[in-house]
Design an enzyme around this catalytic site. Structure first.
Site, PDB file in Angstrom:
ATOM      1  N   ARG A 185     -86.205  23.083   5.752  1.00  0.00           N
ATOM      2  CA  ARG A 185     -87.121  24.170   6.120  1.00  0.00           C
ATOM      3  C   ARG A 185     -86.883  25.452   5.325  1.00  0.00           C
ATOM      4  O   ARG A 185     -87.678  26.387   5.378  1.00  0.00           O
ATOM      5  CB  ARG A 185     -87.029  24.439   7.629  1.00  0.00           C
TER       6      ARG A 185
ATOM      7  N   ASN B 132     -71.781  51.669 -25.821  1.00  0.00           N
ATOM      8  CA  ASN B 132     -70.561  50.876 -25.616  1.00  0.00           C
ATOM      9  C   ASN B 132     -70.706  49.456 -26.108  1.00  0.00           C
ATOM     10  O   ASN B 132     -69.740  48.721 -26.158  1.00  0.00           O
ATOM     11  CB  ASN B 132     -70.183  50.867 -24.130  1.00  0.00           C
TER      12      ASN B 132
END
Ligand code: UD1
Ligand code: CA
Length: 445
Positions: free
Chosen positions: A17, A370
């Site tokens: 389900r 960076n």
């Protein structure tokens, strides 16, 4: 008498389900898989031995169980909850103590509640069942009690008659007994019922028939919500959040609009922190006392230290460490970055893989470059440094203590302490140029 404790966690159901390619028990509540919730529950009740029952081909579930330090037993095919517990029998061979069965799709049960079931067993009960009284008993099993109040058996809703369906006391799924008794009783369970399954719940009637003491321990209804669908999962999440908000407030944290703040299972917020509306805590967030998190911030894997201030609209990613009294403002993202005491990053900035010293000031629009497409590199900014607005710091690079960077600079080389670094074209003026320009285009001067 206290006995050694074990837990059998049932996780072999299909969970169809959920309509998911992820197994049901690996879906998360507050950032933690439901299976991990039940393992943590078992552990905090002192169960040293934990067996997770999985279906065949449930590789992801058994891997997760192993990673959580549990033993795995396979139930194939799944023939009911009683049959599932029997699959754990050989894993528990030689175990002499109390065993409790937990369902892996019931993530909200508190340790205290299961502790009371174990305590009932320590106290001499032959079988202890965790019962609850839901608003709508629906498809839950019903606890049938005799005139003396003793639980005589559990009847599944599908097998119940009208009188039994009217019973409000339901089965949460948590059931405990001595391991020996449990497996003895399970061996007698049959599948002559509406579903044609071997029901774990039948051990209650069998125990009662043998003259064993059966006990129902009452659990708060909001703890035993079983998750079968995405709607249930959302309800479990909502319930966890509501409970956590109440606990956080109770501990002395200010939440201005509690219903808009979302926590993970491991969020730590110390007393006297203030959390403004619409804040989301991902995994691994710690907010120390006296810190303020302003509205619309997202914080994960990060610590905000005493008296610091973050947001509005701040994103703290894993490895962000905002020092005491530091200030992080709007549209600032920090990743793997430590800000020293009293440092300021007030506007529109990205700092990644950086260390910023105490009292440094990072101007608006500063970016650490960076990442070069392959590796990450570090930026170090010394204490008291002043980084002008719109600076790009191309890592690896170090700015010395007390240095000043002129606005708009692209810094590619280390800057000595207390120096001024400016990297930009010189400004020059051509007198009257604009007048000539306008005339050329047909305007008056
Ligand atoms: C079960 C109880 C019911 C209780 C309800 C609480 C039984 C017979 N019924 O019903 O009394 O009110 O839970 O939520 O126990 N599982 C297996 N193998 C199986 C069947 C199930 O491992 O063969 C696992 C499922 O993955 C799940 C748990 O057992 O974690 C419960 O199974 P489920 O089918 O959901 O039981 P319910 O019908 O909800
Ligand atoms: Ca269920």
């Amino acid at each position: 008498m206290p006995q050694p404790r074990a837990a059998v966690i049932l996780a072999a159901g299909q969970g169809t389900r959920m309509r998911s390619s992820t197994p049901k028990v690996l879906h998360e509540v507050a950032g933690r898989a439901m299976l991990a919730w039940s393992v943590a529950l078992a552990r905090s009740c002192g169960a040293d031995k934990i067996v997770v029952v999985v279906g065949k081909d449930a590789r992801a579930v058994s891997d997760a169980a192993t990673q959580l330090g549990c033993e795995v037993a396979v139930q194939d095919p799944p023939l009911g909850t009683g049959h599932a517990v029997l699959a754990a029998k050989s894993a528990l061979a030689g175990f002499d103590g109390h065993a409790v069965v937990l369902f892996a799709d019931t993530p909200l049960i508190r340790p205290d509640t299961v502790e009371r079931a174990f305590a009932a067993l320590d106290d001499g009960a032959g079988v202890a069942v965790l019962g609850f009284e839901p608003a709508d008993p629906g498809s839950y099993g019903r606890l049938v009690r005799g005139s003396d109040g003793v639980v005589e058996r559990i009847v599944e809703a599908k097998d119940a008659n009208e009188a039994e369906l009217a019973i409000g006391l339901c089965n949460s799924g948590v059931l405990g007994a001595s391991a020996t008794v449990l497996f003895e009783l399970l061996a007698e369970v049959k599948n002559d019922n509406a579903k044609g399954e071997y029901y774990l719940t039948d051990v209650v009637g069998l125990a009662h028939g043998r003259g064993l003491r059966t006990r129902a321990v009452l659990a708060p209804a909001d703890e035993v919500l079983g998750v079968n669908s995405r709607t249930d999962l959302a309800a479990a999440e909502a319930s966890y959040q509501a409970r956590t908000r109440a606990e956080v407030l109770e501990r002395g944290v200010t939440l201005r609009a509690p219903e808009t703040v979302f926590f993970s299972h491991d969020t730590v917020i110390e007393p006297d922190a203030v959390i403004e509306p619409h804040v989301v805590f991902g995994l691994g967030a710690t907010i120390e006392g006296g810190a303020v998190v302003h509205a619309f911030s997202h914080i994960a894997g990060a610590v905000v230290r005493k008296g610091a201030s973050v947001g509005p609209y701040t994103r703290l990613r894993p490895g962000a460490d905002v020092g005491e009294g530091a200030k992080v403002g709007n549209f600032v993202e920090l990743k793997k970055t430590r800000l020293g005491k009293g440092a300021k990053v007030s506007h529109l900035t990205y700092l990644g893989d950086a260390e910023v010293g105490d009292g440094a000031n990072i101007g608006a629009g500063t970016i650490t470059c960076n990442y070069d497409g392959y590796s990450k590199h570090k930026t170090i900014i010394g204490p008291g440094a002043f980084i002008g607005s719109d600076t790009a710091l191309v890592a690896p690079v170090t700015v010395g203590a007390g240095a000043v960077i002129g606005a708009g600079s692209v810094i590619t080389k280390d800057v000595p302490a207390d120096a001024l670094a400016v990297v930009r074209g010189k400004q020059r003026h051509i007198d009257g140029w604009a007048i000539t320009f306008r005339r050329k285009n047909g305007d008056e001067a």
